[in-house]
Design a protein around this motif. Sequence first.
Motif, short mmCIF file in Angstrom:
data_model
loop_
_atom_site.label_atom_id
_atom_site.label_comp_id
_atom_site.label_asym_id
_atom_site.label_seq_id
_atom_site.Cartn_x
_atom_site.Cartn_y
_atom_site.Cartn_z
N GLN A 22 -7.88 6.15 -4.22
CA GLN A 22 -7.18 6.64 -3.05
C GLN A 22 -6.79 8.07 -3.29
O GLN A 22 -6.39 8.43 -4.38
N GLY A 23 -6.91 8.86 -2.29
CA GLY A 23 -6.55 10.26 -2.47
C GLY A 23 -7.76 11.11 -2.81
O GLY A 23 -7.73 12.31 -2.71
N VAL A 24 -8.84 10.47 -3.22
CA VAL A 24 -10.05 11.23 -3.45
C VAL A 24 -10.82 11.30 -2.14
O VAL A 24 -11.12 10.28 -1.54
N ARG A 25 -11.13 12.47 -1.70
CA ARG A 25 -11.84 12.60 -0.43
C ARG A 25 -13.29 12.15 -0.62
O ARG A 25 -13.85 12.24 -1.69
N SER B 9 -0.92 11.35 -8.19
CA SER B 9 -2.31 11.79 -8.10
C SER B 9 -3.17 10.94 -9.04
O SER B 9 -2.68 10.34 -9.99
N ASP B 10 -4.48 10.93 -8.77
CA ASP B 10 -5.42 10.27 -9.68
C ASP B 10 -5.30 10.84 -11.10
O ASP B 10 -5.36 10.10 -12.08
N VAL B 28 8.59 9.68 -15.62
CA VAL B 28 8.58 9.81 -14.17
C VAL B 28 7.52 8.89 -13.56
O VAL B 28 7.76 8.21 -12.56
N VAL B 29 6.33 8.86 -14.17
CA VAL B 29 5.25 8.01 -13.66
C VAL B 29 5.66 6.54 -13.73
O VAL B 29 5.52 5.79 -12.75
N GLU B 38 1.78 0.27 -4.42
CA GLU B 38 0.46 0.87 -4.25
C GLU B 38 0.01 1.57 -5.53
O GLU B 38 -1.12 1.39 -5.99
N CYS B 39 0.90 2.37 -6.12
CA CYS B 39 0.52 3.07 -7.35
C CYS B 39 0.41 2.09 -8.52
O CYS B 39 -0.35 2.32 -9.45
N ARG B 40 1.15 0.98 -8.45
CA ARG B 40 1.00 -0.04 -9.50
C ARG B 40 -0.42 -0.61 -9.46
O ARG B 40 -1.06 -0.79 -10.50
#
Lengths: 221, 214
Positions: A22-25, B9-10, B28-29, B38-40
Amino acid sequence: MMDSIQPLIVSRHSKPLRHMVQGVRAFGAATAGLDRVSRKTSPATGDTDWGALLRRVADAQDSAAFAALFAHFGPRVKAYLMKSGADAASAEECAQDVMVTVWRKADQFNPARASAATWIFTIARNRRIDMLRRDKRPDPEDLPWGPEAEPDQEDALALQQETEQLTIALRDLPEAQRSMIERAYFNDLSHSEIADATGLPLGTIKSRIRLALERLRHSLN
Amino acid sequence: MTMITHHLSDQLLMAYSAGTLPEAFNLVVATHISLCDECRARMASFDAVGGALLEDAHAEMATDSLANVMARIKAADPVVKPNATARDTLLPTPLVDAIGGGLDKVQWRAVGGGVRQAILKTSDKATARLLHIPGGAAVPDHGHQGLELTLVLQGAFRDDDGHFARGDIEIASEEVEHTPIAEPGMDCICLAATDAPLKFRAILPRLAQPFLRI
Protein backbone atom coordinates in the motif's frame (compact mmCIF):
# COMPACT_ATOMS: atom_id res chain seq x y z
CA MET A 1 -15.96 -1.26 26.42
CA MET A 2 -15.30 -4.00 23.93
CA ASP A 3 -15.54 -1.39 21.20
CA SER A 4 -12.02 -0.31 21.91
CA ILE A 5 -10.65 -3.74 21.05
CA GLN A 6 -9.84 -3.84 17.38
CA PRO A 7 -10.15 -7.17 15.60
CA LEU A 8 -7.21 -8.62 13.74
CA ILE A 9 -7.39 -7.23 10.25
CA VAL A 10 -6.62 -10.65 8.81
CA SER A 11 -10.12 -11.98 8.45
CA ARG A 12 -11.67 -14.87 6.63
CA HIS A 13 -10.91 -14.86 2.90
CA SER A 14 -8.76 -11.79 3.25
CA LYS A 15 -5.48 -11.50 1.45
CA PRO A 16 -3.27 -10.39 4.31
CA LEU A 17 -0.03 -10.10 2.41
CA ARG A 18 -1.48 -7.67 -0.09
CA HIS A 19 -1.18 -4.96 2.50
CA MET A 20 2.50 -4.99 1.79
CA VAL A 21 2.65 -2.46 -0.95
CA GLN A 22 0.00 0.00 0.00
CA GLY A 23 1.30 3.40 -0.77
CA VAL A 24 3.32 2.18 -3.72
CA ARG A 25 1.88 3.64 -6.88
CA ALA A 26 1.16 1.33 -9.75
CA PHE A 27 4.09 1.01 -12.09
CA GLY A 28 1.94 -0.21 -14.95
CA ALA A 29 4.23 0.91 -17.72
CA ALA A 30 7.40 0.03 -15.89
CA THR A 31 6.34 -3.49 -15.05
CA ALA A 32 4.27 -4.32 -18.13
CA GLY A 33 5.78 -7.23 -19.96
CA LEU A 34 8.02 -8.09 -17.06
CA ASP A 35 5.50 -10.37 -15.43
CA ARG A 36 6.49 -13.94 -15.70
CA VAL A 37 4.18 -16.88 -15.85
CA SER A 38 3.38 -17.60 -12.24
CA ARG A 39 3.90 -21.10 -10.97
CA LYS A 40 0.86 -21.77 -8.87
CA THR A 41 1.72 -25.39 -8.16
CA SER A 42 4.95 -26.92 -6.84
CA PRO A 43 5.20 -25.46 -3.35
CA ALA A 44 8.30 -23.34 -2.98
CA THR A 45 9.03 -24.61 0.48
CA GLY A 46 8.45 -28.32 -0.06
CA ASP A 47 5.42 -30.26 1.05
CA THR A 48 6.14 -30.26 4.75
CA ASP A 49 3.62 -28.47 6.95
CA TRP A 50 6.08 -26.81 9.30
CA GLY A 51 3.28 -25.18 11.23
CA ALA A 52 1.82 -28.58 12.09
CA LEU A 53 5.24 -29.69 13.37
CA LEU A 54 5.46 -26.58 15.56
CA ARG A 55 2.02 -27.45 16.95
CA ARG A 56 3.29 -30.96 17.83
CA VAL A 57 6.27 -29.43 19.63
CA ALA A 58 3.93 -27.14 21.56
CA ASP A 59 1.30 -29.75 22.39
CA ALA A 60 3.35 -32.92 22.88
CA GLN A 61 6.98 -31.81 23.21
CA ASP A 62 7.54 -33.99 20.14
CA SER A 63 11.31 -34.38 19.66
CA ALA A 64 10.97 -35.96 16.22
CA ALA A 65 8.91 -33.02 14.97
CA PHE A 66 11.50 -30.66 16.43
CA ALA A 67 14.37 -32.56 14.79
CA ALA A 68 12.69 -32.07 11.41
CA LEU A 69 12.23 -28.35 12.11
CA PHE A 70 15.83 -28.14 13.24
CA ALA A 71 17.18 -29.86 10.14
CA HIS A 72 15.29 -27.42 7.91
CA PHE A 73 15.51 -24.11 9.76
CA GLY A 74 18.78 -24.44 11.72
CA PRO A 75 21.01 -24.09 8.62
CA ARG A 76 18.84 -21.27 7.30
CA VAL A 77 19.03 -19.28 10.51
CA LYS A 78 22.79 -19.84 10.66
CA ALA A 79 23.21 -18.59 7.08
CA TYR A 80 21.07 -15.52 7.86
CA LEU A 81 23.27 -14.68 10.86
CA MET A 82 26.46 -15.16 8.84
CA LYS A 83 25.18 -12.91 6.07
CA SER A 84 24.45 -10.32 8.77
CA GLY A 85 28.14 -10.29 9.66
CA ALA A 86 28.54 -12.98 12.34
CA ASP A 87 31.50 -15.37 12.11
CA ALA A 88 30.68 -19.06 11.73
CA ALA A 89 31.21 -19.88 15.42
CA SER A 90 28.93 -17.19 16.81
CA ALA A 91 26.37 -17.80 14.06
CA GLU A 92 26.31 -21.48 15.08
CA GLU A 93 25.86 -20.56 18.73
CA CYS A 94 23.13 -18.01 18.04
CA ALA A 95 21.33 -20.34 15.62
CA GLN A 96 21.24 -22.86 18.46
CA ASP A 97 19.80 -20.16 20.75
CA VAL A 98 17.14 -19.41 18.15
CA MET A 99 16.16 -23.08 17.92
CA VAL A 100 15.93 -23.33 21.72
CA THR A 101 13.58 -20.33 21.59
CA VAL A 102 11.56 -22.01 18.83
CA TRP A 103 10.98 -24.96 21.18
CA ARG A 104 10.15 -22.79 24.17
CA LYS A 105 7.80 -20.43 22.36
CA ALA A 106 6.20 -22.97 20.02
CA ASP A 107 2.84 -22.46 21.73
CA GLN A 108 2.86 -18.81 20.66
CA PHE A 109 3.04 -19.72 16.97
CA ASN A 110 -0.23 -18.87 15.23
CA PRO A 111 -0.55 -20.23 11.66
CA ALA A 112 -3.26 -17.68 10.83
CA ARG A 113 -0.81 -14.83 11.46
CA ALA A 114 2.50 -16.02 10.06
CA SER A 115 4.12 -18.95 8.32
CA ALA A 116 6.65 -21.00 10.31
CA ALA A 117 9.48 -19.44 8.26
CA THR A 118 8.20 -15.93 8.98
CA TRP A 119 7.82 -16.63 12.68
CA ILE A 120 11.30 -18.13 12.93
CA PHE A 121 12.69 -15.20 10.93
CA THR A 122 11.36 -12.78 13.57
CA ILE A 123 13.01 -14.80 16.36
CA ALA A 124 16.30 -14.89 14.43
CA ARG A 125 16.11 -11.17 13.69
CA ASN A 126 15.65 -10.36 17.37
CA ARG A 127 18.55 -12.63 18.32
CA ARG A 128 20.72 -10.98 15.66
CA ILE A 129 19.97 -7.54 17.08
CA ASP A 130 21.18 -8.76 20.50
CA MET A 131 24.19 -10.56 19.08
CA LEU A 132 25.45 -7.63 17.02
CA ARG A 133 24.49 -5.14 19.77
CA ARG A 134 22.27 -3.29 17.38
CA ASP A 135 19.67 -0.73 18.35
CA LYS A 136 16.88 -2.05 20.55
CA ARG A 137 13.70 -2.87 18.74
CA PRO A 138 10.53 -2.95 20.84
CA ASP A 139 7.71 -5.08 19.46
CA PRO A 140 4.25 -3.57 19.02
CA GLU A 141 1.70 -4.21 21.75
CA ASP A 142 0.16 -7.66 21.41
CA LEU A 143 -3.30 -7.85 20.01
CA PRO A 144 -5.93 -8.74 22.57
CA TRP A 145 -6.01 -12.52 22.37
CA GLY A 146 -9.09 -14.07 23.91
CA PRO A 147 -9.96 -17.75 24.21
CA GLU A 148 -12.40 -17.45 21.32
CA ALA A 149 -9.65 -16.40 18.96
CA GLU A 150 -8.49 -19.88 17.93
CA PRO A 151 -6.44 -19.77 14.72
CA ASP A 152 -8.86 -19.90 11.82
CA GLN A 153 -8.17 -22.82 9.46
CA GLU A 154 -9.09 -20.89 6.33
CA ASP A 155 -6.98 -17.91 7.32
CA ALA A 156 -4.09 -20.25 8.00
CA LEU A 157 -4.49 -21.92 4.62
CA ALA A 158 -4.78 -18.61 2.76
CA LEU A 159 -1.68 -17.34 4.52
CA GLN A 160 0.23 -20.51 3.66
CA GLN A 161 -0.66 -20.20 -0.01
CA GLU A 162 0.29 -16.53 -0.12
CA THR A 163 3.59 -17.28 1.56
CA GLU A 164 4.30 -19.88 -1.13
CA GLN A 165 3.52 -17.33 -3.84
CA LEU A 166 5.69 -14.75 -2.17
CA THR A 167 8.63 -17.13 -1.87
CA ILE A 168 8.37 -18.02 -5.56
CA ALA A 169 7.98 -14.37 -6.54
CA LEU A 170 11.11 -13.44 -4.59
CA ARG A 171 13.07 -16.15 -6.42
CA ASP A 172 11.75 -14.84 -9.73
CA LEU A 173 12.75 -11.23 -9.15
CA PRO A 174 15.44 -9.83 -11.43
CA GLU A 175 18.76 -10.26 -9.63
CA ALA A 176 19.29 -6.49 -9.39
CA GLN A 177 16.04 -6.13 -7.44
CA ARG A 178 16.32 -9.29 -5.38
CA SER A 179 19.81 -8.45 -4.18
CA MET A 180 18.60 -5.07 -2.91
CA ILE A 181 15.86 -6.73 -0.87
CA GLU A 182 18.30 -9.31 0.44
CA ARG A 183 20.83 -6.68 1.43
CA ALA A 184 18.16 -4.67 3.23
CA TYR A 185 17.12 -7.72 5.27
CA PHE A 186 20.27 -9.77 5.65
CA ASN A 187 23.23 -7.47 5.43
CA ASP A 188 21.99 -5.14 8.11
CA LEU A 189 22.31 -2.10 5.88
CA SER A 190 20.24 1.04 5.54
CA HIS A 191 19.47 2.27 2.04
CA SER A 192 22.26 4.82 2.18
CA GLU A 193 24.71 2.18 3.44
CA ILE A 194 23.69 -0.01 0.49
CA ALA A 195 24.46 2.99 -1.71
CA ASP A 196 27.93 3.26 -0.18
CA ALA A 197 28.55 -0.49 -0.48
CA THR A 198 27.39 -0.82 -4.09
CA GLY A 199 28.36 2.58 -5.46
CA LEU A 200 24.83 2.88 -6.83
CA PRO A 201 22.94 6.15 -6.43
CA LEU A 202 20.45 6.18 -3.55
CA GLY A 203 17.60 6.86 -5.99
CA THR A 204 18.43 3.69 -7.95
CA ILE A 205 18.35 1.59 -4.81
CA LYS A 206 15.04 3.05 -3.70
CA SER A 207 13.44 2.54 -7.09
CA ARG A 208 14.70 -1.04 -7.35
CA ILE A 209 13.23 -1.84 -3.96
CA ARG A 210 9.98 -0.12 -4.92
CA LEU A 211 9.80 -2.10 -8.16
CA ALA A 212 10.57 -5.30 -6.30
CA LEU A 213 7.73 -4.66 -3.85
CA GLU A 214 5.41 -3.87 -6.73
CA ARG A 215 6.23 -7.20 -8.36
CA LEU A 216 5.74 -9.06 -5.12
CA ARG A 217 2.33 -7.46 -4.80
CA HIS A 218 1.49 -8.53 -8.37
CA SER A 219 2.40 -12.08 -7.48
CA LEU A 220 -0.23 -12.11 -4.75
CA ASN A 221 -3.05 -10.94 -6.99
CA MET B 1 -11.83 5.08 17.71
CA THR B 2 -11.00 7.65 15.06
CA MET B 3 -9.73 6.60 11.66
CA ILE B 4 -5.99 6.76 11.20
CA THR B 5 -5.25 8.47 7.90
CA HIS B 6 -1.47 9.05 8.05
CA HIS B 7 0.47 5.78 7.98
CA LEU B 8 4.02 4.42 7.96
CA SER B 9 5.94 4.31 4.67
CA ASP B 10 7.06 1.05 3.06
CA GLN B 11 10.65 2.08 3.68
CA LEU B 12 10.13 2.47 7.43
CA LEU B 13 8.11 -0.73 7.73
CA MET B 14 10.70 -2.70 5.80
CA ALA B 15 13.57 -1.38 7.90
CA TYR B 16 11.62 -2.08 11.10
CA SER B 17 10.98 -5.61 9.90
CA ALA B 18 14.63 -6.08 8.97
CA GLY B 19 15.67 -4.67 12.34
CA THR B 20 17.91 -1.91 11.01
CA LEU B 21 16.32 1.28 12.35
CA PRO B 22 17.74 3.40 15.18
CA GLU B 23 16.09 2.67 18.51
CA ALA B 24 14.17 5.98 18.61
CA PHE B 25 12.54 5.22 15.23
CA ASN B 26 11.82 1.62 16.27
CA LEU B 27 9.96 3.03 19.26
CA VAL B 28 7.80 5.31 17.12
CA VAL B 29 7.08 2.55 14.57
CA ALA B 30 6.19 0.02 17.31
CA THR B 31 3.93 2.58 18.99
CA HIS B 32 2.14 3.44 15.73
CA ILE B 33 1.62 -0.24 14.86
CA SER B 34 0.17 -0.77 18.33
CA LEU B 35 -2.55 1.73 17.38
CA CYS B 36 -2.95 0.89 13.67
CA ASP B 37 -4.29 -2.46 12.44
CA GLU B 38 -3.54 -1.56 8.84
CA CYS B 39 0.17 -1.02 9.46
CA ARG B 40 0.22 -4.13 11.66
CA ALA B 41 -0.99 -6.16 8.68
CA ARG B 42 1.57 -4.49 6.42
CA MET B 43 4.30 -5.27 8.97
CA ALA B 44 3.25 -8.93 8.83
CA SER B 45 3.78 -8.80 5.07
CA PHE B 46 7.27 -7.39 5.44
CA ASP B 47 8.06 -10.04 8.05
CA ALA B 48 6.86 -12.57 5.46
CA VAL B 49 9.44 -11.22 3.00
CA GLY B 50 12.07 -11.94 5.66
CA GLY B 51 10.67 -15.46 6.08
CA ALA B 52 10.72 -16.06 2.32
CA LEU B 53 14.34 -14.89 2.12
CA LEU B 54 15.21 -17.20 5.02
CA GLU B 55 13.90 -20.16 3.00
CA ASP B 56 16.61 -19.63 0.41
CA ALA B 57 19.59 -19.35 2.77
CA HIS B 58 21.72 -22.31 3.89
CA ALA B 59 24.84 -22.92 6.02
CA GLU B 60 25.82 -26.32 7.48
CA MET B 61 25.28 -26.67 11.21
CA ALA B 62 27.88 -28.34 13.46
CA THR B 63 27.45 -32.11 13.74
CA ASP B 64 26.58 -32.00 17.45
CA SER B 65 24.26 -29.04 17.02
CA LEU B 66 20.90 -30.77 17.52
CA ALA B 67 22.24 -32.76 20.49
CA ASN B 68 23.43 -29.52 22.11
CA VAL B 69 20.09 -27.84 21.56
CA MET B 70 18.15 -30.81 22.97
CA ALA B 71 20.43 -30.86 26.03
CA ARG B 72 19.85 -27.14 26.58
CA ILE B 73 16.08 -27.54 26.19
CA LYS B 74 16.05 -30.34 28.79
CA ALA B 75 18.24 -28.36 31.20
CA ALA B 76 16.30 -25.11 30.86
CA ASP B 77 13.84 -23.86 33.44
CA PRO B 78 10.20 -24.44 32.62
CA VAL B 79 8.62 -21.71 30.51
CA VAL B 80 6.84 -19.19 32.70
CA LYS B 81 4.11 -17.26 30.95
CA PRO B 82 4.14 -13.57 31.83
CA ASN B 83 0.96 -12.35 33.45
CA ALA B 84 -1.13 -10.09 31.32
CA THR B 85 -0.55 -6.59 32.62
CA ALA B 86 -3.13 -3.83 32.66
CA ARG B 87 -2.86 -1.63 29.59
CA ASP B 88 -2.50 2.11 29.69
CA THR B 89 -5.45 3.69 27.90
CA LEU B 90 -3.36 6.49 26.38
CA LEU B 91 0.10 5.01 25.89
CA PRO B 92 0.72 1.72 24.04
CA THR B 93 2.98 -0.83 25.75
CA PRO B 94 6.24 -0.06 23.85
CA LEU B 95 5.99 3.54 25.01
CA VAL B 96 5.08 2.61 28.60
CA ASP B 97 8.19 0.41 28.63
CA ALA B 98 10.34 3.27 27.28
CA ILE B 99 9.01 5.74 29.86
CA GLY B 100 9.00 3.23 32.70
CA GLY B 101 5.34 3.89 33.43
CA GLY B 102 2.41 6.03 32.40
CA LEU B 103 2.16 9.74 31.66
CA ASP B 104 2.55 10.52 35.38
CA LYS B 105 6.12 9.18 35.21
CA VAL B 106 7.19 11.59 32.44
CA GLN B 107 9.76 14.23 33.46
CA TRP B 108 8.58 17.24 31.49
CA ARG B 109 10.73 20.31 30.82
CA ALA B 110 9.42 23.59 29.49
CA VAL B 111 10.87 24.61 26.11
CA GLY B 112 9.00 27.88 25.63
CA GLY B 113 5.61 28.93 24.29
CA GLY B 114 3.87 26.66 26.76
CA VAL B 115 5.37 23.62 25.01
CA ARG B 116 6.94 20.94 27.20
CA GLN B 117 9.09 18.00 26.20
CA ALA B 118 10.70 14.93 27.72
CA ILE B 119 13.59 13.14 26.05
CA LEU B 120 13.38 9.36 26.29
CA LYS B 121 16.45 7.22 26.76
CA THR B 122 17.46 5.57 23.47
CA SER B 123 20.67 4.96 21.56
CA ASP B 124 22.31 8.17 20.35
CA LYS B 125 21.77 7.47 16.63
CA ALA B 126 18.42 9.25 16.92
CA THR B 127 16.47 11.05 19.62
CA ALA B 128 12.97 10.23 20.84
CA ARG B 129 10.97 12.71 22.84
CA LEU B 130 7.47 13.33 24.07
CA LEU B 131 5.98 16.72 23.27
CA HIS B 132 3.15 18.36 25.16
CA ILE B 133 1.60 21.26 23.21
CA PRO B 134 -1.26 23.27 24.71
CA GLY B 135 -4.41 23.31 22.56
CA GLY B 136 -4.08 26.06 19.94
CA ALA B 137 -0.34 26.57 20.53
CA ALA B 138 2.36 26.29 17.88
CA VAL B 139 5.58 24.27 17.92
CA PRO B 140 8.41 26.63 16.86
CA ASP B 141 8.95 26.76 13.11
CA HIS B 142 11.61 24.23 12.18
CA GLY B 143 13.17 22.35 9.32
CA HIS B 144 15.18 19.13 9.60
CA GLN B 145 18.63 17.97 8.75
CA GLY B 146 17.40 14.39 8.74
CA LEU B 147 14.18 12.47 9.14
CA GLU B 148 11.55 13.38 11.71
CA LEU B 149 8.65 11.15 12.72
CA THR B 150 5.82 12.62 14.78
CA LEU B 151 3.08 10.37 16.17
CA VAL B 152 0.00 11.84 17.85
CA LEU B 153 -1.07 10.21 21.12
CA GLN B 154 -3.66 12.71 22.32
CA GLY B 155 -5.37 15.75 20.81
CA ALA B 156 -4.43 16.78 17.28
CA PHE B 157 -2.22 19.12 15.31
CA ARG B 158 -2.33 20.66 11.87
CA ASP B 159 0.36 21.81 9.48
CA ASP B 160 0.89 22.16 5.73
CA ASP B 161 0.56 18.37 5.33
CA GLY B 162 -2.87 18.16 6.93
CA HIS B 163 -4.63 17.22 10.14
CA PHE B 164 -3.04 14.68 12.47
CA ALA B 165 -5.01 13.02 15.29
CA ARG B 166 -4.39 10.06 17.62
CA GLY B 167 -2.50 7.32 15.82
CA ASP B 168 -1.56 9.48 12.82
CA ILE B 169 2.13 9.71 11.99
CA GLU B 170 3.83 12.51 10.10
CA ILE B 171 6.99 11.60 8.24
CA ALA B 172 8.97 14.77 7.52
CA SER B 173 12.11 14.64 5.45
CA GLU B 174 14.88 17.16 5.17
CA GLU B 175 13.03 19.32 2.65
CA VAL B 176 10.07 19.93 4.92
CA GLU B 177 9.85 23.10 6.95
CA HIS B 178 6.64 23.08 8.85
CA THR B 179 4.87 24.78 11.72
CA PRO B 180 2.68 22.29 13.49
CA ILE B 181 -0.11 23.99 15.45
CA ALA B 182 -2.09 22.06 18.04
CA GLU B 183 -5.79 22.09 17.25
CA PRO B 184 -7.85 24.08 19.75
CA GLY B 185 -9.27 22.08 22.61
CA MET B 186 -7.44 19.20 24.21
CA ASP B 187 -3.68 19.53 24.71
CA CYS B 188 -1.74 17.66 22.07
CA ILE B 189 0.72 14.97 23.16
CA CYS B 190 3.07 13.52 20.55
CA LEU B 191 5.94 11.07 20.37
CA ALA B 192 8.59 12.41 18.01
CA ALA B 193 11.91 11.04 16.77
CA THR B 194 14.68 12.70 14.79
CA ASP B 195 17.99 11.41 13.51
CA ALA B 196 19.56 14.86 13.43
CA PRO B 197 19.11 17.99 15.54
CA LEU B 198 16.25 20.21 14.43
CA LYS B 199 17.22 23.57 12.98
CA PHE B 200 14.97 26.37 14.11
CA ARG B 201 14.69 29.40 11.92
CA ALA B 202 14.49 31.99 14.63
CA ILE B 203 17.78 32.94 16.25
CA LEU B 204 16.83 32.36 19.83
CA PRO B 205 15.59 28.78 19.62
CA ARG B 206 18.67 27.92 17.60
CA LEU B 207 20.95 29.18 20.37
CA ALA B 208 18.84 27.32 22.87
CA GLN B 209 19.09 24.10 20.91
CA PRO B 210 22.35 22.72 22.28
CA PHE B 211 21.18 23.37 25.83
CA LEU B 212 17.67 22.05 25.52
CA ARG B 213 18.30 19.27 23.00
CA ILE B 214 15.35 20.08 20.83
